[in-house]
Design an enzyme around this catalytic site. Structure first.
Site, PDB file in Angstrom:
ATOM      1  N   ARG A   1       0.765  -1.421  -0.124  1.00 41.97           N
ATOM      2  CA  ARG A   1      -0.055  -0.012   0.043  1.00 41.97           C
ATOM      3  C   ARG A   1       0.713   1.320   0.061  1.00 41.97           C
ATOM      4  O   ARG A   1       0.424   2.198  -0.714  1.00 41.97           O
ATOM      5  CB  ARG A   1      -0.801  -0.206   1.008  1.00 41.97           C
ATOM      6  CG  ARG A   1      -2.151  -1.000   1.051  1.00 41.97           C
ATOM      7  CD  ARG A   1      -3.207  -0.744   2.300  1.00 41.97           C
ATOM      8  NE  ARG A   1      -4.228  -1.338   1.858  1.00 41.97           N
ATOM      9  CZ  ARG A   1      -5.322  -1.384   2.838  1.00 41.97           C
ATOM     10  NH1 ARG A   1      -5.121  -1.178   3.874  1.00 41.97           N
ATOM     11  NH2 ARG A   1      -6.513  -1.911   2.256  1.00 41.97           N
TER      12      ARG A   1
ATOM     13  N   LYS B   1     -16.654 -15.888   5.314  1.00 46.17           N
ATOM     14  CA  LYS B   1     -18.100 -15.723   5.595  1.00 46.17           C
ATOM     15  C   LYS B   1     -18.949 -15.375   4.480  1.00 46.17           C
ATOM     16  O   LYS B   1     -18.699 -14.442   4.123  1.00 46.17           O
ATOM     17  CB  LYS B   1     -18.360 -14.927   6.807  1.00 46.17           C
ATOM     18  CG  LYS B   1     -17.947 -15.355   8.348  1.00 46.17           C
ATOM     19  CD  LYS B   1     -18.411 -14.744   9.157  1.00 46.17           C
ATOM     20  CE  LYS B   1     -18.155 -14.151  10.478  1.00 46.17           C
ATOM     21  NZ  LYS B   1     -17.843 -12.852  10.702  1.00 46.17           N
TER      22      LYS B   1
ATOM     23  N   GLY C   1      -7.230  -8.370   1.230  1.00 47.02           N
ATOM     24  CA  GLY C   1      -6.149  -8.635   1.809  1.00 47.02           C
ATOM     25  C   GLY C   1      -5.542 -10.084   1.691  1.00 47.02           C
ATOM     26  O   GLY C   1      -4.446 -10.219   1.024  1.00 47.02           O
TER      27      GLY C   1
ATOM     28  N   GLY D   1     -12.365  -4.328   1.591  1.00 41.78           N
ATOM     29  CA  GLY D   1     -13.732  -3.743   1.571  1.00 41.78           C
ATOM     30  C   GLY D   1     -14.122  -2.774   0.645  1.00 41.78           C
ATOM     31  O   GLY D   1     -15.182  -2.873   0.245  1.00 41.78           O
TER      32      GLY D   1
HETATM   33  C1  3PG Z   1      -8.535  -1.643   5.195  1.00 44.02           C
HETATM   34  O1  3PG Z   1      -7.478  -2.011   5.677  1.00 44.02           O
HETATM   35  O2  3PG Z   1      -9.746  -2.245   4.848  1.00 44.02           O
HETATM   36  C2  3PG Z   1      -8.693   0.008   4.988  1.00 44.02           C
HETATM   37  O3  3PG Z   1      -7.640   0.631   5.476  1.00 44.02           O
HETATM   38  C3  3PG Z   1      -9.865   0.371   5.877  1.00 44.02           C
HETATM   39  O4  3PG Z   1      -9.649   0.105   7.207  1.00 44.02           O
HETATM   40  P1  3PG Z   1     -11.016  -0.068   8.337  1.00 44.02           P
HETATM   41  O5  3PG Z   1     -11.543  -1.549   7.759  1.00 44.02           O
HETATM   42  O6  3PG Z   1     -10.314  -0.470   9.736  1.00 44.02           O
HETATM   43  O7  3PG Z   1     -11.897   1.134   8.170  1.00 44.02           O
HETATM   44 MG    MG Z   2     -11.011  -3.482   6.345  1.00 42.54          MG
END
Ligand code: 3PG
Ligand code: MG
Length: 395
Positions: free
Chosen positions: A39, A202, A351, A374
């Site tokens: 990132r 999930k 991820g 997300g």
């Molecule tokens: C992530 O890693 O999904 C983003 O940096 C957002 O982080 P968060 O899910 O804690 O908002």
């Molecule tokens: Mg996240």
């Protein structure tokens, strides 16, 4: 409305406030070191561009982890500041807090060019989209750049509210633009056949995205722990595999909605008595009592591979099994190799699946490896994200 381009903006002598997503994984023990810097690496071109274009100051904002509005040294951006300094070969000053009093003075000094504000989530106002905090942050710059694609699904002070104070002076960074352009080509007239591969733990986490994908794709291949609720919903025994009742009922809904028969499920598995157990191939759909499914089996690899070979567009999110363990990595690695071998337009997000693609050594053969988990799922589901919408239309 098309996203503007930072390349076209005159930045000479301007102070630029930039939101990045430097939320990188760190080792759990001291000294905390970054275990995957992707990132940050992906943000470097934007920083270099701002420097080349003559920005006088670059004030960088990011979160790291979820410190819940309180300072916590465990989540300090210090390792990020060090990494940036070594990559860029210049000093990067880490402020004590994102709003400390000394900061204004620091920003007056001509020699400080690159400032990283300490974790913005140390302040309670960030996640509340507090407009007072947003205004304070806006005072550090003449121009706002949002390059934090990974956090663009969050409506926070530094990703959303801050736009109110930069009317006509808010731009996406290079990474943000690249992410949005790649993901939007999945949404707008993707070349067919379009195959999506969804795995991970999930069903409940991804149900909305799966519903949307079912409309968009020709085939949806399901793997990972997510597959067991689907198999159970179809009346198969799943042994001791991860499988909550809630997920089984969600899977039932999705199967009922799948009128076109697009959903494909594993035909065989790699199982063991537990996470540490000895791997065995289970040649049937049904998993026996006392066994837990931990990867897709060889017949499934073959059949999913055949679908992938025909695809012209591919989206992948979520591993096919417990790939962190070598005994259960084959399914996930095979998917990575199979996608890498196609000429399809291929996007991977999330991820775990991104880590798997890195591990497979095939990342460069994907059309786009997203820095958002997300955020990429939400973009597919909704076709827009709060942080991006704010750049297009303001708040
Ligand atoms: C992530 O890693 O999904 C983003 O940096 C957002 O982080 P968060 O899910 O804690 O908002
Ligand atoms: Mg996240």
């Amino acid at each position: 409305m098309q996203l503007k381009s930072i390349q076209d903006v005159d930045l000479k002598g301007k102070r630029v406030v930039v939101r990045f997503d430097f939320n990188v994984p760190l080792t759990k023990t001291e000294p905390r070191t970054i275990t995957d810097a992707s990132r940050i690496d992906e943000a470097i071109p934007t920083i270099r561009l701002l420097l080349e274009k003559g920005a006088s100051k670059i004030v960088m904002i990011s979160h790291l982890g979820r410190p819940d509005g309180q300072p916590n040294p465990k989540y300090s951006l210090e390792p990020v500041a060090e990494y940036l300094a070594s990559k860029l070969g210049t000093d990067v000053i880490l402020s004590e807090s994102a709003v400390d009093n000394g900061l204004r003075n620091l920003l007056q000094l001509p020699e400080t060019k690159l400032v990283l504000l300490e974790n913005i989530r140390f302040l309670p106002g960030e996640e509340k989209n507090d407009m007072e905090l947003a205004e304070k942050l806006s005072q550090y710059g003449d121009i706002y750049v949002n390059d934090a694609f990974g956090a663009a699904h969050r409506k926070h002070a530094s990703t959303y509210g801050i736009n109110a104070f930069f009317k006509g002076r808010a731009y996406p960074g290079l990474l943000m633009k690249k992410e949005i352009e790649s993901l939007s080509s999945l949404l707008e007239k993707p070349a067919k056949p379009f195959v999506a591969i969804v795995g991970g733990a999930k069903v409940s986490d991804k149900i909305k995205t799966i519903e949307k994908l079912l409309v968009m794709v020709d085939t949806l291949l399901i793997g990972g722990a997510m597959a067991y609720p689907f198999l159970k919903a179809r009346g198969n025994s799943v042994g001791n595999s991860l499988c909550s009742d809630d997920d089984v009922s969600l899977a039932k809904q999705l199967l009922a909605a799948d009128k076109g028969g697009k959903i494909q499920l594993p035909k065989d598995h790699i199982v063991a008595e537990g996470l540490e157990g000895k791997p065995e191939t289970c040649h049937t759909i049904a998993i026996p009592e006392g066994k837990m499914g931990l990867d897709i089996g060889p017949m499934t690899i073959q059949s999913y591979g055949d679908h992938i070979k025909t695809a012209k567009t591919i989206f992948w999110n979520g591993p096919m099994g417990l790939f962190e363990s070598k005994a259960f990595a084959r399914g996930t690695m095979s998917i990575a190799h199979e996608i890498a071998g196609t000429k399809a337009f291929s996007v991977v997000g999330g991820g775990d699946s991104v880590a798997a693609v890195q591990q497979s050594g095939e990342a460069s053969k994907f059309s786009h490896v997203s820095t958002g988990g997300g955020a990429s799922l939400e973009y597919i589901e909704k076709g827009e994200l709060p942080g991006v919408q704010a750049l297009r239309f303001g708040v």
